[in-house]
Enzyme design. Structure first.
Site, PDB file in Angstrom:
ATOM      1  N   LYS A 268     -26.042 -59.688 -22.375  1.00 22.32           N
ATOM      2  CA  LYS A 268     -25.126 -58.609 -22.746  1.00 22.32           C
ATOM      3  C   LYS A 268     -24.841 -57.753 -21.523  1.00 22.32           C
ATOM      4  O   LYS A 268     -25.752 -57.436 -20.742  1.00 22.32           O
ATOM      5  CB  LYS A 268     -25.771 -57.772 -23.855  1.00 22.32           C
ATOM      6  CG  LYS A 268     -24.870 -56.702 -24.457  1.00 22.32           C
ATOM      7  CD  LYS A 268     -25.580 -56.034 -25.636  1.00 22.32           C
ATOM      8  CE  LYS A 268     -24.743 -54.955 -26.293  1.00 22.32           C
ATOM      9  NZ  LYS A 268     -25.427 -54.365 -27.461  1.00 22.32           N
TER      10      LYS A 268
ATOM     11  N   SER B  13     -27.259 -53.831 -33.887  1.00 18.67           N
ATOM     12  CA  SER B  13     -26.296 -54.433 -32.966  1.00 18.67           C
ATOM     13  C   SER B  13     -26.658 -55.820 -32.462  1.00 18.67           C
ATOM     14  O   SER B  13     -25.842 -56.464 -31.805  1.00 18.67           O
ATOM     15  CB  SER B  13     -26.075 -53.516 -31.759  1.00 18.67           C
ATOM     16  OG  SER B  13     -25.353 -52.376 -32.147  1.00 18.67           O
TER      17      SER B  13
ATOM     18  N   SER C  24     -22.893 -54.182 -31.653  1.00 17.36           N
ATOM     19  CA  SER C  24     -22.177 -54.169 -30.384  1.00 17.36           C
ATOM     20  C   SER C  24     -22.401 -55.415 -29.546  1.00 17.36           C
ATOM     21  O   SER C  24     -21.745 -55.628 -28.532  1.00 17.36           O
ATOM     22  CB  SER C  24     -22.609 -52.943 -29.578  1.00 17.36           C
ATOM     23  OG  SER C  24     -23.996 -52.997 -29.262  1.00 17.36           O
TER      24      SER C  24
END
Length: 450
Positions: free
Chosen positions: A82, A179, A155
């Site tokens: 990420k 997330s 996210s």
């Protein structure tokens, strides 16, 4: 094996082929990079692709394995990160204009651990801006491999979509209120939020320091366990098979029903409980008083912490945030001190209630999200956002390990998630229960249509 057979195989299968020399890390990495090149224009899962360094890492892994220097089951396996995890010499944007050109000089601790395990890092995945609520228009949304008109979730949507689409075997995400687990559920893969503090966050850009977790996303619980080991700087080892006979699991009554739940999500959860019961698990329903206070408590902690982190930039560069991200940061400054204190008191109460439940049960079960992937990510301060995270955020408040696995399919043949929560430190038990469920229900491990 076809390229799809290779890219959608379990990590242990690819690792075995590396060691019998029927497949090479270079070949596998080339296939992963080719798939990224083909699908990223559709999915927007990656912000940065590190093709050159990935191929160099793959060649190094091949040379080391040939020489007998075996770093474990992730050696030579393509992994993604990420894009709020620092990577030396590779930009780390946090999906934000403010950090669009930011290039760290050092790796995050977990990146060092992955290098030590011999993993091949193929790139940095897309995310909501600063992992907080909304896509920045400069980077755009990540789309779902099961239906490219729907979100991959937030996210950590880029990480989940990349894994589901066969662009990598596993990816690292972060989770402050769901997330990792919500995108994994929307994309039909396994996503694991470890016990709070188990995975080092040095070099990971924070959203809320007392709620943040980093953890693995993979196609199966077994693969997630291997990446989890590497994140802890341990040699990745396979999960032991778990006998479900006598396992005690409980379902929170208020979380497997309610007006926010799609009927298909309720049915998939009930079917999952039936599957576990038929395999010998004891399944019971329980209630916790005042569970409805968890959503407001989460924001009363997350909001001020996030605003403190962004206090300088929100003064100096407010125009560079996406409008809704800016609004959420501004709202965080308005949370009264008393509300923050009460939320911390509630947090201790809720943790005690959860620990009491887990003194007599091995795991808590719930749907991960109340619906299949929507068209766009709801903001956490809206009612839809609160409903989306209703079943995940309380485990950030309490710090308990929480895994999502695919539990079936709903409208549009889109995936649905089953969440499995265990006591603090029992991370591998959650993963083992997930693997046992996947073994009961092989139909849930499926390649998306892309």
């Amino acid at each position: 094996m076809t390229s799809d057979d290779i890219l959608f195989a379990e990590i242990s299968t690819i690792a075995a082929r590396y060691r019998d020399h029927s497949l090479s890390p270079v070949k596998v990495t080339e296939l992963a990079l080719a798939r990224i090149e083909a699908l990223n224009p559709v999915l927007n899962a990656f912000i940065t692709v590190t093709a050159e360094s990935a191929l160099a890492s793959a060649q190094r892994a091949a040379d080391e394995l040939r020489a007998g220097n075996d770093r474990g089951l992730l050696h030579g396996i393509p992994i993604a990160l990420k894009d709020l995890i620092d990577t030396a010499g590779v930009r780390t944007t946090c999906g934000a204009r403010i950090l669009a050109d930011h290039t760290p000089i050092a790796d995050a601790a977990i990146v060092r651990h992955l290098h030590h395990a011999g993993a091949v890092i193929v790139g940095k995945t897309n995310l909501l801006e600063f992992a907080y609520g909304i896509v920045h228009p400069d980077f755009g949304p990540t789309w779902n491999p099961w239906d490219a008109s729907r979100t991959a979730g937030g996210s950590s949507g880029g990480s989940a979509a990349a894994v589901a689409a066969g662009m990598c075997y596993a990816a690292v995400g972060t989770d402050t209120g769901g997330s990792i687990r919500i995108p994994a559920a929307y994309c039909g893969v396994a996503g694991f939020k470890p016990t709070y503090g188990r995975v080092k966050l040095e070099g990971v850009f924070p959203l809320s320091w007392s709620l943040d977790h980093a953890g693995p996303i993979a196609r199966t619980s077994a693969d997630a366990a291997l990446l989890f080991d590497a994140l802890l700087n341990r040699t990745p080892r396979p999960l032991r098979a778990l006998d479900l006979r006598g396992l005690r699991v409980v379902a929170l009554v208020s979380h497997h029903g309610g007006g926010d739940m799609q009927e298909a999500a309720m049915e998939a959860f009930e079917d999952a409980c039936i599957s576990l019961h038929r395999a010998g698990a004891q399944v019971a329903s329980v209630s916790i008083p005042n569970l409805d206070l968890a959503e407001s408590a989460l924001f009363s902690i997350l909001g001020p912490e996030a605003s403190a982190i962004h206090s300088r930039w929100i003064k100096e560069r407010p125009q560079d945030y996406a409008p809704f991200t800016r609004l959420q940061i501004e709202l965080g400054f308005t949370v009264p001190a008393l509300a923050h204190v009460r939320a911390q008191q509630y947090r201790r109460y809720l943790t005690g209630q959860m620990l009491d439940l887990l003194a007599d049960a091995d795991a808590i079960l719930s749907p991960t999200a109340p619906w299949v992937a929507p068209r766009k990510d709801p903001a956490i301060t809206e009612e839809a956002g609160a409903a989306e995270g209703r079943r995940t955020g309380l485990y950030n408040l309490t710090g308990l390990p929480a895994l999502t696995v695919n539990s079936g399919f709903g409208p549009g043949d889109l995936p649905l998630g089953l969440q499995i929560v265990t006591r603090p430190g029992a991370d591998r038990l959650a993963l083992a229960i997930g693997a046992a469920f996947e073994a009961l229900r092989p139909d849930v491990i499926r390649k998306p249509p892309l």
